[in-house]
Design a protein around this motif. Structure first.
Motif, PDB file in Angstrom:
ATOM      1  N   GLY A 205      43.998  69.559  25.386  1.00 55.06           N
ATOM      2  CA  GLY A 205      44.070  71.000  25.222  1.00 55.06           C
ATOM      3  C   GLY A 205      43.711  71.412  23.807  1.00 55.06           C
ATOM      4  O   GLY A 205      43.203  70.615  23.015  1.00 55.06           O
ATOM      5  N   ASP A 206      43.999  72.658  23.476  1.00 56.91           N
ATOM      6  CA  ASP A 206      43.631  73.173  22.161  1.00 56.91           C
ATOM      7  C   ASP A 206      44.348  72.436  21.030  1.00 56.91           C
ATOM      8  O   ASP A 206      43.781  72.204  19.963  1.00 56.91           O
ATOM      9  N   GLY A 207      45.605  72.078  21.247  1.00 56.22           N
ATOM     10  CA  GLY A 207      46.350  71.350  20.224  1.00 56.22           C
ATOM     11  C   GLY A 207      45.699  70.018  19.907  1.00 56.22           C
ATOM     12  O   GLY A 207      45.584  69.628  18.742  1.00 56.22           O
ATOM     13  N   PHE A 208      45.252  69.313  20.952  1.00 49.54           N
ATOM     14  CA  PHE A 208      44.593  68.035  20.721  1.00 49.54           C
ATOM     15  C   PHE A 208      43.238  68.237  20.054  1.00 49.54           C
ATOM     16  O   PHE A 208      42.828  67.428  19.212  1.00 49.54           O
TER      17      PHE A 208
ATOM     18  N   ALA B 209      31.832  58.598  21.206  1.00 46.22           N
ATOM     19  CA  ALA B 209      33.191  58.080  21.073  1.00 46.22           C
ATOM     20  C   ALA B 209      34.123  59.033  21.811  1.00 46.22           C
ATOM     21  O   ALA B 209      34.012  60.250  21.659  1.00 46.22           O
ATOM     22  N   PHE B 210      35.010  58.494  22.631  1.00 45.69           N
ATOM     23  CA  PHE B 210      35.939  59.314  23.398  1.00 45.69           C
ATOM     24  C   PHE B 210      37.312  59.316  22.726  1.00 45.69           C
ATOM     25  O   PHE B 210      37.743  58.314  22.148  1.00 45.69           O
ATOM     26  N   ALA B 211      37.975  60.452  22.818  1.00 45.69           N
ATOM     27  CA  ALA B 211      39.351  60.582  22.336  1.00 45.69           C
ATOM     28  C   ALA B 211      40.116  61.420  23.347  1.00 45.69           C
ATOM     29  O   ALA B 211      39.580  62.397  23.880  1.00 45.69           O
ATOM     30  N   ALA B 212      41.356  61.046  23.616  1.00 49.10           N
ATOM     31  CA  ALA B 212      42.148  61.759  24.625  1.00 49.10           C
ATOM     32  C   ALA B 212      43.592  61.892  24.169  1.00 49.10           C
ATOM     33  O   ALA B 212      44.133  61.003  23.495  1.00 49.10           O
TER      34      ALA B 212
END
Length: 255
Positions: free
Chosen positions: A43-46, A7-10
């Protein structure tokens, strides 16, 4: 070896969305409830938001840097994604559980992967008492704030506040003051991972203080309890030789 269901998340940034489009065009994707692994792009936050959102699912997360900061991420590349996931090394982290009590009698519970921090809300310094495992360790710390960081969070806000970096596999929590005024020379403490830490806010209406678990803020707190939750495990996947333990070690030798 069987191809994992991905599963992809962006993140919503153009860079991350472009990476998502490129990868889903090359690799089959499944919904989250059918996935065996999550590929997080940003990034790290995501990455922190993704870890919070999938915590109850227990799925491993393979992050690729498509943001500005990528300490928690692998390098981005479109090629060989399946092979990289299959060869990845697993790192397990345990979050902190915060219970923040407020002036109005309410309380909020939240999880923190990096740190729980207390910060003054106005121009006046905070006055905090610190208890560890039920014993008062400091009756009054006058400061801008204080934070309790996990090993994974030791390189983040904790390090910026001049706290120590600790190895990812160490059973240690970092207790670090933020701009301590009194006692001026106190630099914090290293605590065992199972320590029960309580922060007591003196004069909470005259000197209001907020508590934040990663990115969830609770304002006007009177008392904050923090303890590691070993019943929950966050599972991160890293390319061999590029894992979180190596990054934390390398960070300590950066000029």
């Amino acid at each position: 070896m069987q191809t994992p269901a991905i599963a992809f998340a962006a993140s919503p940034t153009p860079k991350a969305q472009a990476a998502m489009e490129a990868l889903t065009a090359r690799y089959p994707a499944v919904p989250l409830d059918q996935a065996e692994v999550i590929v997080a792009l940003g990034g790290d936050g995501f990455m922190l938001r993704t870890l919070h959102s999938v915590l109850k699912h227990g799925l491993p997360v393979y992050g690729m840097n498509a943001g500005s900061l990528g300490f928690l991420m692998n390098d981005y590349a479109e090629n060989d994604l399946i092979e990289r996931i299959q060869a990845a090394e697993l790192v397990e982290l345990h979050p902190l559980r915060m219970r923040a009590h407020c002036v109005d009698g309410s309380f909020t519970e939240a999880l923190a992967i990096n740190e729980v921090s207390l910060l003054r809300q106005t121009y006046q310094a905070a006055k905090l008492g610190i208890h560890v495992d039920g014993k008062e360790r400091m009756s009054e710390l006058v400061c801008d704030g204080i934070l309790l960081a996990t090993p994974a969070g030791s390189t983040a806000y904790n390090f910026s506040a001049h706290g120590p970096i600790v190895p990812i596999d160490s059973d240690i929590l970092c207790l670090t003051p933020i701009s301590a005024f009194r006692p001026r020379r106190w630099r914090g403490a290293l605590l065992p991972h199972d320590a029960r830490v309580e922060f007591h806010v003196a004069e909470p209406t005259e000197r209001p203080v907020s508590a934040t678990a990663d990115n969830l803020e609770v304002r006007d707190v009177t008392r904050v309890e923090v303890q590691e939750d070993r019943n929950l495990a966050l599972r991160l996947l890293y390319d061999p030789g590029h894992n979180l333990a190596e990054r934390i070690l390398a960070e300590q030798f950066e000029a």
